[in-house]
Structure formats: structure tokens, C-alpha cells
Design an enzyme around this catalytic site. Structure first.
Site, PDB file in Angstrom:
ATOM      1  N   HIS A  34     -61.173   9.828  -5.687  1.00  0.00           N
ATOM      2  CA  HIS A  34     -61.553   8.675  -4.859  1.00  0.00           C
ATOM      3  C   HIS A  34     -62.253   7.591  -5.680  1.00  0.00           C
ATOM      4  CE1 HIS A  34     -60.985  11.558  -1.505  1.00  0.00           C
ATOM      5  NE2 HIS A  34     -61.647  12.379  -2.300  1.00  0.00           N
ATOM      6  N   SER A  38     -59.403 -17.006 -22.892  1.00  0.00           N
ATOM      7  CA  SER A  38     -59.390 -17.968 -21.798  1.00  0.00           C
ATOM      8  C   SER A  38     -59.505 -19.346 -22.404  1.00  0.00           C
ATOM      9  CB  SER A  38     -60.574 -17.693 -20.875  1.00  0.00           C
ATOM     10  OG  SER A  38     -60.937 -18.874 -20.197  1.00  0.00           O
ATOM     11  N   GLU A  84     -51.829  -6.143 -17.070  1.00  0.00           N
ATOM     12  CA  GLU A  84     -51.680  -6.690 -15.710  1.00  0.00           C
ATOM     13  C   GLU A  84     -50.215  -6.965 -15.395  1.00  0.00           C
ATOM     14  OE1 GLU A  84     -55.751  -9.180 -14.937  1.00  0.00           O
ATOM     15  OE2 GLU A  84     -54.537  -9.812 -16.614  1.00  0.00           O
ATOM     16  N   LYS A 106     -63.831 -14.432 -23.427  1.00  0.00           N
ATOM     17  CA  LYS A 106     -62.891 -13.618 -22.659  1.00  0.00           C
ATOM     18  C   LYS A 106     -61.832 -12.934 -23.522  1.00  0.00           C
ATOM     19  CE  LYS A 106     -62.494 -13.242 -18.601  1.00  0.00           C
ATOM     20  NZ  LYS A 106     -62.570 -13.996 -17.358  1.00  0.00           N
TER      21      LYS A 106
END
Ligand code: ARG
Length: 445
Positions: A140, A261, A274, A267
Site C-alpha cells: 500500500h 528545466s 515518465e 532540476k
């Protein structure tokens, strides 16, 4: 009509398979005395020329010629004259396209199986490196019990190993040759179905001509295997996104598969992971699309079946790219052992170990031990510390049977090392599993 009907923009990708099928068919026609040897020769030479024209980019594809089959045949007529018209004896575009498509998918299956092998190799290498690195194991997404990074990575090895087998199973059923079943009913010419089947690397000719031209279950099965593998990739991608996120901080991704970024200089975004995660959507869409196209189609061929190709091409390209990206990501990822160790100990992750100790050493029934440890967790929470930080006195205030030795089981390394059951997380067991896979990999490549 032309814009709707023409498939050449995408089915040109079948050119190599189409030419190989025509070569095998023409040779068979000559062997059987259905066309003259000199015509078969001319056809064969013409096809070789067409192949090189396509490969060096000089071939003129024409929309008005609809598809790859007619484009090749029309060019053949320009090159060798009327003999070209004999190639289509005892054949139809229906058996032709089914043959081409099976050959194309078969090549892709072989490629995916190799790519999966490369991915598994990276996972096994990284698992060996981290056979002892402890990390939190979740259920979980809540800390459950400590595990090792090696164990976690080997979990994916099992999944991708099955994916590879699934593609292999699909290949076995796919590998039958439709060529010579003609439009739907077979042919009155004395053809030989075995020769071309063998030459093209099929195991046998398809047994029923209606089936051969009208079913695409081989493509569906390929897409299903692709979709399942893509699901596994998306799960791994998701974990990589989590692990490398700021709140987790378990791992750092390499420069090869991240982006910066344009506005925030600090970043390092996990774009590749992704995109692997997201692209499952395309594959799942392709499977659903082809299932829907095939549903309730009457026998035998209908033009609906032309809608099979773009879906499969896109799904195949997507999986190939995702597999190689994932191998790259895993080659570069760096795990932060200290952060992982810290995280592994939080959330009273060794509570089960203490309960097991009470069962083993004090012969307490497990349910009773569960209650005792539950009370200790409550105590730790009131004191604002972890279970492992309680003193012996605090432990004994809840259960007088708990001795000094019990403290040891609360450490994450001991916890992990104790789970030696077959398939468990103990480094010795994980290394044993890694060893088995290293042997398998030696045989597979
Ligand atoms: N381009 C067609 C396809 O991909 C080839 C078969 C055409 N057959 C026909 N009877 N119109 O399905």
C-alpha cells in the site's frame, strides 16, 4: 476514395517481407511448371532491383497504387515487362498481406526478445551490486518490511523473463504461412504450399485458407504480449520516478536520461521514465483498437483488416524505444545507500521480526505476539520514536519475556538477513537467484 483507401504511406514498411514473399512464390510457380523458368528469373532479378531502389531511397511510392503490393508489382512491370503479370498467379493480396505482416511481426518479436534480454542483463548486474543494500519494502506504499535493492530489481527480472517467454509463445503460433491460400478459397493451380513456407522460415503452411486470410489473432496476441510488457515497464518507470523524487531521494538518475528545466537550474527531471510510463497508453490503445476492428467481422477478408498495421507498427516502435530507454536508465541510476537504510528503518518496519522472535523464542502464539508488538508500537509512537529505539525496560514493561537478544532482530540488516526462505529477501537467497539468472543469460544469448 484514394485518400481513404491507400495504405502505402504506412505499409511501405512491409517492403522487405513483401519482396521475400514474392521471391518464394515466383520460385515455387516455376518449380511447379506454372510459369516458365525464364519468367521466374526475370521476376527475381526485377525484385532484387526494386529492393535496392527502396533501400537507397530512389523508389517512387505512388498513392494511386494503393499499397506496397501494387507499388512493387507496378514497378516490376516497368522493369521487366509483361512477365511481371505472371507473379500474381495463384495468389491474392489477401494471402500476400497476411504473409508479409506475419513476417514483419516475427522480426519484431525477435528484436523485442533480444532487447528484453539486454534489459534483464542490466537488472541482474545492478541486483548483484546491490544484493546487500537495504531499502524499505512497501505494501500500500506504506513501509512494511525491509528488503534489499537486489531483491527488488530481481522482481522485475522475473516479470520481464515471463514477457520474453510470452513473445516466444506468440511467435510459435504466429509462425504458419498463409501464402498460396489466395483470395479465400485456395487455388486451382497445382501449387506447393510447403516450399515457400519453409523458405520463409515458417513451421508449416496455414491449414485453412479462409482462416489464413481473415484472422489477425497473431497480431492481437503480439499486441497483448506487448501491452503486458509495457505494463511492467510502466510500473518500473513509476518506481524510478518515485525513487528519484525529492521527497524520496532514494536514487539519482544519470544525465543521459534526464532533462534540466529551462527556469529552475537545480532540476533533473526523469522525463525518460515518465515517457516510458505514459507510452503504455499508446500500446493499450492499439490492442483495444485492433480487438474492436476484428470484432464481428464476417469471413473472410474485409478491408477493415487494413486497419491492423498502423496500430502494430506504432506499438512495436514504442516498445522497442521504451525497452532500450529503460536499459539506459538502469545502467546509470545511482542508489543512495544511506538514505535507503534510514528509510528502511522508519515506520517500525521490523515489527514483524519482533513478533516472529516472540513466536520462536517464547513460543507465543503468533496472534498474541502480534498484539504485544502492536502495544509496543503504540508505546514508541507515544514516545515519538521508532520501535527499534525503545529501551529494554520499555520493551519489558509490555512483555516481561523480551530479553536483550530480542533487540538484535529490530535492526534492518538482521531483519533482511533472516528472510532466507526460498525466494525471500536475504542477501544469500537473492545471490542464489541472481546466480540462476546469470546461468540462464549465458545460455540465452
Ligand atoms: N492493403 C490491403 C491490406 O492491407 C491489402 C489487401 C487488399 N485486399 C483486397 N481484397 N482489397 O489489407
Amino acid at each position: 476514395m484514394e485518400e481513404m483507401n491507400a495504405s502505402i504511406r504506412y505499409d511501405k514498411r512491409l517492403y522487405r517481407q513483401d519482396i521475400a514473399g514474392s521471391q518464394a512464390h515466383a520460385a515455387m510457380l516455376a518449380r511447379q511448371g506454372i510459369i516458365a523458368a525464364k519468367d521466374a528469373d526475370a521476376i527475381s532479378h526485377g525484385l532484387v532491383t526494386i529492393l535496392s531502389e527502396i533501400e537507397n531511397g530512389t523508389f517512387q511510392f505512388r498513392d494511386d497504387l494503393e499499397d506496397i503490393h501494387m507499388n512493387v508489382e507496378a514497378r516490376l512491370a516497368e522493369l521487366i515487362g509483361p512477365a511481371a503479370g505472371r507473379l500474381h498467379t495463384a495468389r491474392s493480396r489477401n494471402d500476400q498481406v497476411a504473409t508479409d505482416f506475419r513476417l514483419w511481426i516475427r522480426d519484431r518479436i525477435d528484436l523485442h526478445r533480444q532487447q528484453i534480454l539486454d534489459l534483464v542483463k542490466v537488472l541482474v548486474d545492478r541486483a548483484r551490486q546491490h544484493a546487500e543494500t537495504v531499502m524499505p519494502g512497501f505494501t500500500h506504499l506504506q513501509n512494511a518490511q525491509p528488503i534489499t535493492v537486489g531483491h527488488h530489481l530481481m522482481c522485475y527480472v522475473e516479470m520481464f523473463g515471463r514477457d520474453r517467454d510470452r513473445f516466444g509463445d506468440c511467435r510459435k503460433r504466429l509462425n504458419e504461412c498463409p501464402l498460396g491460400t489466395a483470395a479465400l478459397a485456395g487455388t486451382s493451380f497445382p501449387i506447393d504450399r510447403d516450399g515457400p513456407s519453409r523458405e520463409l522460415g515458417f513451421d508449416r503452411p496455414c491449414a485453412n485458407s479462409l482462416d489464413a486470410v481473415s484472422d489477425r489473432d497473431f497480431a492481437l496476441e503480439y499486441l497483448a504480449a506487448n501491452a503486458i510488457c509495457s505494463v511492467h515497464l510502466s510500473r518500473l518507470a513509476e518506481e524510478i520516478v518515485l525513487w528519484s523524487s525529492t521527497p524520496f531521494g532514494y536514487a539519482t538518475l544519470g544525465d543521459g536520461f534526464t532533462t534540466g528545466s529551462s527556469i529552475m537550474p537545480q532540476k533533473r527531471n526523469p522525463d525518460a521514465a515518465e515517457l516510458v510510463r505514459a507510452r503504455l497508453g499508446r500500446v493499450q490503445g492499439a490492442l483495444t483498437a485492433l480487438l474492436t476492428v476484428s470484432k464481428a467481422l464476417p469471413m473472410a477478408y474485409s478491408k477493415d483488416l487494413q486497419e491492423d498495421k498502423e496500430q502494430v507498427f506504432d506499438a512495436a516502435d514504442t516498445l522497442s524505444l521504451s525497452l532500450s530507454a529503460m536499459s539506459g536508465i538502469l545502467r546509470e541510476i545511482q542508489f543512495d545507500k544511506e538514505v535507503l537504510r534510514q528509510a528502511a528503518g522508519t515506520g517500525h518496519a521490523t515489527a514483524t521480526d519482533l513478533a516472529d522472535w516472540l513466536v520462536r523464542e517464547v513460543e507465543m502464539p503468533f496472534r498474541e505476539a502480534h498484539r504485544v508488538v502492536g502495544a509496543l508500537v503504540g508505546l514508541a509512537e507515544d514516545a515519538g520514536c521508532g520501535l527499534a529505539d525503545l529501551s529494554l525496560e520499555q520493551l519489558q514493561s509490555v512483555c516481561k519475556h523480551i530479553g536483550e537478544e530480542a533487540m538484535a532482530v529490530l535492526g534492518v540488516e538482521n531483519s533482511v538477513a533472516s528472510r532466507r526462505s526460498y525466494g525471500g529477501t536475504a542477501p544469500c537467497e537473492v545471490r542464489r537467484q541472481i546466480g540462476i539468472w546469470e546461468e540462464k543469460l549465458k545460455c540465452a544469448s
